[in-house]
Motif scaffolding. Structure first.
Motif: not given
Length: 164
Positions: A1-8
């Motif tokens: 998991m990457k920072l740009n893949e984090i979603i609510d």
């Protein structure tokens, strides 16, 4: 998991309701404010109004006491004094008091006096004129050859009307 893949999570954030955008939007025409009256207008905030009933902040008892004569002291440790002496900010020949500490840039402003605390270590022979000092601070200063003079500062007392 990457920072740009984090979603609510789905449904964690609801979209803002856009009021006054037509009758079909369920918040059209009056925009959920009812009809006429003070609170239907803009710029109104009646905090704590309960329709004429005594508001809860007025029903509940008030508690506590604020002493308007309380004195506020600057707190300084003997270790910080030693650092100032080592840096050449303080002259050990002159008694150290509030004005001396402010002039040296150790304190920002003189409140109602200085309280001396014992954190750190003092090696210089310094004479203090302070509003208060802990027993450990007095012992540390006297062990280094200095002295601590505690001056009594009293809070301003209300003037009583002169009796005739």
């Amino acid at each position: 998991m990457k920072l740009n893949e984090i979603i609510d999570n789905e449904g964690a954030r609801r979209p803002r309701i856009r009021v006054g955008r037509g009758i079909g939007s369920t918040k059209g025409k009056t925009g959920g404010r009812g009809v006429k009256g003070q609170t239907s207008r803009s710029g109104v905030a009646i905090k704590g109004y309960e329709g004429g009933q005594m508001p809860i902040h007025m029903r509940l008892p008030k508690r506590g006491f604020k002493n308007i004569f309380r004195l506020s002291y600057n707190v300084i440790n003997v270790g910080k004094i030693q650092d100032a002496v080592d840096a050449g900010k303080l002259d050990v020949k002159v008694p150290v008091d509030v004005e001396t500490l402010v002039a040296a840039g150790i304190l920002r402003r003189a409140k109602d006096g200085v309280r001396l605390m014992a954190a750190g270590e003092i090696k210089a022979k310094v004479d203090f004129v302070v509003a208060g000092a802990s027993e450990a601070a007095k012992a540390a200063v006297e062990k280094a050859g200095g002295s601590v003079k505690v001056i009594e500062r009293k809070a301003p007392v209300e003037k009583k009307a002169a009796a005739k």
